[in-house]
Design a protein around this motif. Structure first.
Motif, mmCIF file in Angstrom:
data_model
loop_
_atom_site.group_PDB
_atom_site.id
_atom_site.type_symbol
_atom_site.label_atom_id
_atom_site.label_comp_id
_atom_site.label_asym_id
_atom_site.label_seq_id
_atom_site.Cartn_x
_atom_site.Cartn_y
_atom_site.Cartn_z
ATOM 1 N N HIS A 180 0.820 -1.208 0.000
ATOM 2 C CA HIS A 180 0.000 0.000 0.000
ATOM 3 C C HIS A 180 0.859 1.265 0.000
ATOM 4 N N GLU A 181 1.789 1.366 0.940
ATOM 5 C CA GLU A 181 2.613 2.571 1.047
ATOM 6 C C GLU A 181 3.644 2.665 -0.074
ATOM 7 N N GLY A 182 4.166 1.526 -0.521
ATOM 8 C CA GLY A 182 5.086 1.540 -1.653
ATOM 9 C C GLY A 182 4.410 2.040 -2.916
ATOM 10 N N GLY A 183 3.184 1.590 -3.144
ATOM 11 C CA GLY A 183 2.417 2.073 -4.295
ATOM 12 C C GLY A 183 2.131 3.559 -4.205
ATOM 13 N N ARG A 184 1.799 4.010 -3.008
ATOM 14 C CA ARG A 184 1.525 5.432 -2.804
ATOM 15 C C ARG A 184 2.792 6.255 -3.073
ATOM 16 N N ALA A 185 3.940 5.790 -2.586
ATOM 17 C CA ALA A 185 5.206 6.508 -2.805
ATOM 18 C C ALA A 185 5.570 6.516 -4.285
ATOM 19 N N TRP A 186 5.342 5.404 -4.967
ATOM 20 C CA TRP A 186 5.643 5.326 -6.407
ATOM 21 C C TRP A 186 4.779 6.309 -7.198
ATOM 22 N N ARG A 187 3.472 6.371 -6.883
ATOM 23 C CA ARG A 187 2.580 7.317 -7.572
ATOM 24 C C ARG A 187 2.995 8.757 -7.292
ATOM 25 N N ALA A 188 3.366 9.059 -6.063
ATOM 26 C CA ALA A 188 3.792 10.414 -5.713
ATOM 27 C C ALA A 188 5.068 10.792 -6.460
ATOM 28 N N MET A 189 5.986 9.828 -6.617
ATOM 29 C CA MET A 189 7.220 10.126 -7.343
ATOM 30 C C MET A 189 6.920 10.371 -8.825
ATOM 31 N N ARG A 190 6.053 9.576 -9.409
ATOM 32 C CA ARG A 190 5.684 9.794 -10.820
ATOM 33 C C ARG A 190 5.039 11.158 -11.009
ATOM 34 N N ALA A 222 5.458 13.835 -9.163
ATOM 35 C CA ALA A 222 6.485 14.868 -8.999
ATOM 36 C C ALA A 222 7.318 15.001 -10.268
ATOM 37 N N LEU A 223 7.706 13.877 -10.844
ATOM 38 C CA LEU A 223 8.501 13.920 -12.080
ATOM 39 C C LEU A 223 7.709 14.508 -13.238
ATOM 40 N N GLN A 224 6.429 14.143 -13.336
ATOM 41 C CA GLN A 224 5.601 14.673 -14.424
ATOM 42 C C GLN A 224 5.370 16.169 -14.289
ATOM 43 N N SER A 225 5.369 16.670 -13.058
ATOM 44 C CA SER A 225 5.175 18.103 -12.858
ATOM 45 C C SER A 225 6.501 18.873 -12.946
#
Length: 155
Positions: free
Chosen positions: A56-66, A68-71
């Motif tokens: 759960h938290e790994g997926g959340r961190a991965w989405r947040a990193m994506r 951030a990179l997209q922005s």
């Protein structure tokens, strides 16, 4: 012996001798209080909870990193969160209650900011030490005045 080497040796001693002995002690104590079967069941439930939490938290961190990179933003917080989740997940793999408790603390979203600050301070201190080491004068072409010029090859 250097200070850093003593620290590393001490940390390895704690990680590979003290922590396993403490884990065995706690497992025996818990087993004496609630029984061996319940202790094993508790360890299994702990592993299931840890696996779900990591996913759960790994997926959340991965989405947040994506995001951030997209922005176009540097994902420093997201990378730190990913590292803490990875370390916490590794601790969850080790059988025992002490490492599992510490691993869960690294993974939970409301305790992770504290460990993120500790990680950031440690990295900043290491970078500062590295920068000081780089600026120390030493032998080689960095000594003396710099003469600007042009190299002409006659051959």
């Amino acid at each position: 012996m250097s200070r850093r080497r003593r620290f590393v040796q001490g940390a390895l001693f704690v990680a590979f001798v003290v922590v396993p002995l403490l884990e065995i002690y706690v497992l025996v104590q818990v087993g004496q209080v609630i029984g061996a079967g319940w202790t094993i069941l508790l360890l299994l439930l702990d592993a299931v909870l840890g696996s779900w939490l990591i996913k759960h938290e790994g997926g959340r961190a991965w989405r947040a990193m994506r995001e951030a990179l997209q922005s176009g933003r540097m994902p420093a917080t997201e990378i730190a969160d990913g590292a803490l989740i990875l370390v916490g997940g590794t601790l969850m793999l080790a059988p025992g209650f002490i490492t599992d408790a510490f691993g869960i603390l690294l993974i939970l979203p409301f305790t992770r900011p504290f460990f993120r600050r500790v990680l950031a301070a440690t990295v900043a201190r290491r970078l500062l030490i590295s920068a000081v080491d780089v600026r120390r004068p030493g032998p080689g072409p960095a000594e003396g005045p710099v003469v600007r010029g042009e190299v002409i090859d006659d051959e």
